[in-house]
Design a protein around this motif. Structure first.
Motif, PDB file in Angstrom:
ATOM      1  N   GLN A 124       0.835  -1.193   0.000  1.00 40.63           N
ATOM      2  CA  GLN A 124       0.000   0.000   0.000  1.00 40.63           C
ATOM      3  C   GLN A 124       0.876   1.252   0.000  1.00 40.63           C
ATOM      4  OE1 GLN A 124      -3.518  -0.493   0.107  1.00 40.63           O
ATOM      5  NE2 GLN A 124      -2.899  -2.631  -0.073  1.00 40.63           N
ATOM      6  N   SER A 125       0.321   2.337  -0.524  1.00 40.33           N
ATOM      7  CA  SER A 125       0.963   3.652  -0.411  1.00 40.33           C
ATOM      8  C   SER A 125       0.186   4.436   0.636  1.00 40.33           C
ATOM      9  CB  SER A 125       0.941   4.386  -1.760  1.00 40.33           C
ATOM     10  OG  SER A 125       1.768   3.729  -2.695  1.00 40.33           O
ATOM     11  N   ILE A 126       0.759   4.536   1.828  1.00 35.76           N
ATOM     12  CA  ILE A 126       0.065   5.164   2.953  1.00 35.76           C
ATOM     13  C   ILE A 126       0.375   6.653   2.955  1.00 35.76           C
ATOM     14  CG2 ILE A 126      -0.165   5.205   5.461  1.00 35.76           C
ATOM     15  CD1 ILE A 126       0.847   2.300   5.430  1.00 35.76           C
ATOM     16  N   TYR A 127      -0.661   7.474   2.782  1.00 34.68           N
ATOM     17  CA  TYR A 127      -0.403   8.908   2.844  1.00 34.68           C
ATOM     18  C   TYR A 127      -0.842   9.454   4.202  1.00 34.68           C
ATOM     19  CZ  TYR A 127      -5.309   9.574   1.183  1.00 34.68           C
ATOM     20  OH  TYR A 127      -6.678   9.555   1.020  1.00 34.68           O
ATOM     21  N   VAL A 128       0.004  10.340   4.754  1.00 31.71           N
ATOM     22  CA  VAL A 128      -0.215  10.880   6.102  1.00 31.71           C
ATOM     23  C   VAL A 128      -0.497  12.372   6.086  1.00 31.71           C
ATOM     24  CG1 VAL A 128       1.105   9.116   7.295  1.00 31.71           C
ATOM     25  CG2 VAL A 128       2.277  11.138   6.391  1.00 31.71           C
ATOM     26  N   SER A 149      19.867   7.092   3.304  1.00 29.56           N
ATOM     27  CA  SER A 149      20.167   8.056   2.243  1.00 29.56           C
ATOM     28  C   SER A 149      18.900   8.547   1.578  1.00 29.56           C
ATOM     29  CB  SER A 149      21.091   7.401   1.202  1.00 29.56           C
ATOM     30  OG  SER A 149      20.447   6.257   0.641  1.00 29.56           O
ATOM     31  N   GLN A 150      17.776   7.856   1.831  1.00 30.04           N
ATOM     32  CA  GLN A 150      16.492   8.253   1.268  1.00 30.04           C
ATOM     33  C   GLN A 150      15.652   8.982   2.308  1.00 30.04           C
ATOM     34  OE1 GLN A 150      15.140   4.270   0.068  1.00 30.04           O
ATOM     35  NE2 GLN A 150      15.236   4.982  -2.050  1.00 30.04           N
ATOM     36  N   LYS A 151      14.841   9.896   1.829  1.00 29.06           N
ATOM     37  CA  LYS A 151      13.894  10.554   2.726  1.00 29.06           C
ATOM     38  C   LYS A 151      12.809   9.558   3.128  1.00 29.06           C
ATOM     39  CE  LYS A 151      14.402  15.408   1.309  1.00 29.06           C
ATOM     40  NZ  LYS A 151      14.833  15.873   2.642  1.00 29.06           N
ATOM     41  N   PRO A 152      12.256   9.713   4.331  1.00 28.92           N
ATOM     42  CA  PRO A 152      11.223   8.771   4.784  1.00 28.92           C
ATOM     43  C   PRO A 152       9.851   9.045   4.178  1.00 28.92           C
ATOM     44  CG  PRO A 152      11.638  10.406   6.472  1.00 28.92           C
ATOM     45  CD  PRO A 152      12.644  10.666   5.382  1.00 28.92           C
ATOM     46  N   TYR A 153       9.794   9.952   3.223  1.00 23.13           N
ATOM     47  CA  TYR A 153       8.523  10.292   2.588  1.00 23.13           C
ATOM     48  C   TYR A 153       8.800  10.746   1.160  1.00 23.13           C
ATOM     49  CZ  TYR A 153       9.948  15.171   2.859  1.00 23.13           C
ATOM     50  OH  TYR A 153      10.645  16.351   2.690  1.00 23.13           O
ATOM     51  N   HIS A 170      -4.435   6.625   7.596  1.00 23.08           N
ATOM     52  CA  HIS A 170      -3.527   7.246   8.567  1.00 23.08           C
ATOM     53  C   HIS A 170      -3.284   8.725   8.271  1.00 23.08           C
ATOM     54  CE1 HIS A 170      -2.644   3.349  10.365  1.00 23.08           C
ATOM     55  NE2 HIS A 170      -2.584   2.865   9.135  1.00 23.08           N
ATOM     56  N   LEU A 171      -4.205   9.357   7.550  1.00 23.16           N
ATOM     57  CA  LEU A 171      -4.073  10.780   7.244  1.00 23.16           C
ATOM     58  C   LEU A 171      -4.125  11.596   8.537  1.00 23.16           C
ATOM     59  CD1 LEU A 171      -3.940  13.066   5.152  1.00 23.16           C
ATOM     60  CD2 LEU A 171      -6.435  13.032   5.095  1.00 23.16           C
ATOM     61  N   LEU A 229       3.831  14.505   9.986  1.00 21.93           N
ATOM     62  CA  LEU A 229       3.843  14.086  11.384  1.00 21.93           C
ATOM     63  C   LEU A 229       4.427  15.177  12.266  1.00 21.93           C
ATOM     64  CD1 LEU A 229       4.887  10.326  11.099  1.00 21.93           C
ATOM     65  CD2 LEU A 229       2.614  11.378  10.962  1.00 21.93           C
ATOM     66  N   ARG A 230       5.333  15.965  11.715  1.00 25.77           N
ATOM     67  CA  ARG A 230       5.870  17.115  12.451  1.00 25.77           C
ATOM     68  C   ARG A 230       4.761  18.129  12.720  1.00 25.77           C
ATOM     69  NH1 ARG A 230      10.464  20.489   9.461  1.00 25.77           N
ATOM     70  NH2 ARG A 230       8.799  20.587   7.927  1.00 25.77           N
ATOM     71  N   LEU A 231       3.959  18.425  11.710  1.00 24.60           N
ATOM     72  CA  LEU A 231       2.833  19.353  11.893  1.00 24.60           C
ATOM     73  C   LEU A 231       1.854  18.820  12.936  1.00 24.60           C
ATOM     74  CD1 LEU A 231       2.036  20.352   8.186  1.00 24.60           C
ATOM     75  CD2 LEU A 231       3.048  21.805   9.947  1.00 24.60           C
ATOM     76  N   TYR A 232       1.573  17.540  12.847  1.00 28.29           N
ATOM     77  CA  TYR A 232       0.641  16.919  13.792  1.00 28.29           C
ATOM     78  C   TYR A 232       1.192  16.997  15.214  1.00 28.29           C
ATOM     79  CZ  TYR A 232      -2.886  13.564  15.396  1.00 28.29           C
ATOM     80  OH  TYR A 232      -3.943  12.973  16.041  1.00 28.29           O
ATOM     81  N   GLY A 233       2.499  16.837  15.350  1.00 34.13           N
ATOM     82  CA  GLY A 233       3.120  16.921  16.669  1.00 34.13           C
ATOM     83  C   GLY A 233       3.109  18.324  17.236  1.00 34.13           C
ATOM     84  N   LEU A 234       3.248  19.332  16.367  1.00 30.50           N
ATOM     85  CA  LEU A 234       3.218  20.723  16.834  1.00 30.50           C
ATOM     86  C   LEU A 234       1.891  21.056  17.501  1.00 30.50           C
ATOM     87  CD1 LEU A 234       4.921  22.702  13.899  1.00 30.50           C
ATOM     88  CD2 LEU A 234       5.850  22.263  16.177  1.00 30.50           C
ATOM     89  N   ILE A 235       0.807  20.477  16.992  1.00 26.86           N
ATOM     90  CA  ILE A 235      -0.517  20.747  17.552  1.00 26.86           C
ATOM     91  C   ILE A 235      -0.581  20.326  19.016  1.00 26.86           C
ATOM     92  CG2 ILE A 235      -2.980  20.168  17.351  1.00 26.86           C
ATOM     93  CD1 ILE A 235      -2.456  19.764  14.324  1.00 26.86           C
ATOM     94  N   ASP A 236       0.175  19.290  19.379  1.00 26.27           N
ATOM     95  CA  ASP A 236       0.164  18.787  20.759  1.00 26.27           C
ATOM     96  C   ASP A 236       0.921  19.691  21.725  1.00 26.27           C
ATOM     97  OD1 ASP A 236      -1.332  16.593  20.024  1.00 26.27           O
ATOM     98  OD2 ASP A 236       0.416  15.335  19.637  1.00 26.27           O
TER      99      ASP A 236
END
Length: 402
Positions: A35-39, A91-95, A124-125, A181-188
């Motif tokens: 699957q291609s999981i977009y967050v 060496s690859q970005k995680p996204y 998992h959006l 996920l960084r944006l989502y974490g900032l909300i917390d």
């Protein structure tokens, strides 16, 4: 007895078998690696990428209007597998981000199936970022209709507004951060800063849209692979479009008026112009309405308890009651300045009630509300609003007091 024993034994076998089928587990035949999981996703005014232009040049085109560009942020499974294998870095970005331009959200999502071997899934959006210019042009009803209908997308997904490119908020400098996920974490981090608004989820937005309520959405800005929450967007109830912007100080003033901050600080200045900082440990506000004939007025009482966390004015001396009183008064003066800025922008400049005055009036004076609710946006800008502020320092850290 033997028959009864056999019946009991058979019952236990059937019961155990039934329990096995009821155990939670992965029932899907689709493996996560397939699957291609977009967050995260970003919505921008139409702007075809170089790749899209090349595809179109080669004959890949279909009937559509170029209204918006839709960007998905997808987890790079290969990169994550490398990390899981014990490597500290990859060496690859995680996204990776992928974009399509058109006029139908659903069609754009399905269009990705013609470019990617793995189908995209949105279970998992975490965040939807809407470009400010797009939010001014189209209503939230139009922009979010698909997401509210799609069963794959969870109603807990957060909605933000970008000042500038929404796609730009989904880029990181290094290979260790997944921007969504960084944006989502900032909300917390609301317990750390009054600049961060109460999270606005799809489920909350749906209620506000159906009720034609006005509200604030958190703004995010991006530069050089970094992001910051800064200010907020005013969404007008009847149109559900972005009507105006509050800067950071006006947003903080709004939080004080609504009384829904979780924590943060207030920096003020002592008589000798040295900074003193009050850390908010608790806050609340109460909106009281008064009706005298056809005249309506509001009073907002704000209360807070907190800690004197930093002061440059009295560093080598003990803190006495007189100094504490001075700091409390300086802090109250600063909060009054911030709330005045917010009221000036929200009530006088835009005339849009995003702070809950109408809601409180409808509770306190329901009969009067029924008579004026259709004209509330005409009435609200002219209503007198007074504010009282009571700040109490209850802690001083390790500083000596007397």
């Amino acid at each position: 007895m033997r028959i009864r024993h056999k019946a009991k034994h058979l019952f236990l076998i059937v019961l155990c078998t039934a329990v096995m089928f009821l155990q939670t587990g992965c029932w899907s035949k689709d493996e996560i690696e397939d699957q291609s999981i977009y967050v995260g996703m970003g919505l921008d005014p139409a702007s075809e990428s170089r790749l899209e232009k090349q595809f179109r040049k080669e004959g890949s085109d279909y009937r559509k209007r170029k209204l918006l560009t839709y960007t998905l942020q997808i987890i790079n499974v290969q990169s994550e597998n490398q990390r899981g294998g014990g490597q500290t870095a990859s060496s690859q970005k995680p996204y990776y981000n992928i974009s399509e331009t058109g006029d139908s959200m659903f069609q754009l999502i399905r269009e990705f199936s013609t470019r990617m071997e793995r189908p995209v899934i949105g279970h998992h959006l975490k965040v939807i970022v809407i470009n400010e210019r797009l939010a001014r042009k189209y209503s939230m009803n139009e922009l979010l209709d698909f997401f509210l209908r799609d069963n794959d997308i969870r109603p807990s997904c957060q909605v933000l507004v970008s000042k500038g490119s929404a796609r730009g908020t989904m880029v990181a400098k290094d290979n260790t951060v997944i921007p969504s996920l960084r944006l989502y974490g900032l909300i917390d981090n609301r317990y750390r800063s009054l600049s961060i608004l109460e999270p606005m989820t799809l489920s909350k937005l749906e209620g506000k849209m159906h009720g034609e309520q006005s509200y604030l959405l958190q703004n995010v800005i991006a530069a050089d692979g970094e992001v910051k929450f800064s200010g907020s967007s005013i969404i007008k109830g009847k149109t559900q479009r972005l009507q105006g912007i509050l800067n950071e100080e006006e947003t903080i003033g709004s939080v004080w008026l609504m009384g829904n901050g979780k924590g943060g600080l207030v920096k003020s200045y002592h008589e000798n112009r040295q900074p003193v900082v009050y850390e908010v440990k608790g806050m609340k506000s109460k909106i009281t309405s008064k009706v005298a004939g056809d005249d309506i007025s509001f009073h907002v009482s704000i209360e807070s308890k907190g800690r004197l966390i930093e002061e440059w004015a009295n560093t080598n001396e003990t803190i006495d009651s007189a100094f504490r009183k001075q700091v409390e008064e300086a802090t109250e003066k600063e909060v009054r300045r911030l709330t005045s800025l917010a009221l000036k922008k929200v009530q006088k400049q835009y005339g849009i009630d995003v702070l809950g005055f109408g809601k409180q009036f409808s509770i306190q004076h329901p009969r009067k509300w029924e008579k004026i609710k259709d004209r509330w946006e005409e009435i609200f800008p002219e209503i007198p609003i007074t504010v009282s502020i009571d700040m109490e320092i209850t802690e001083y850290g390790a500083k000596i007091t007397r």
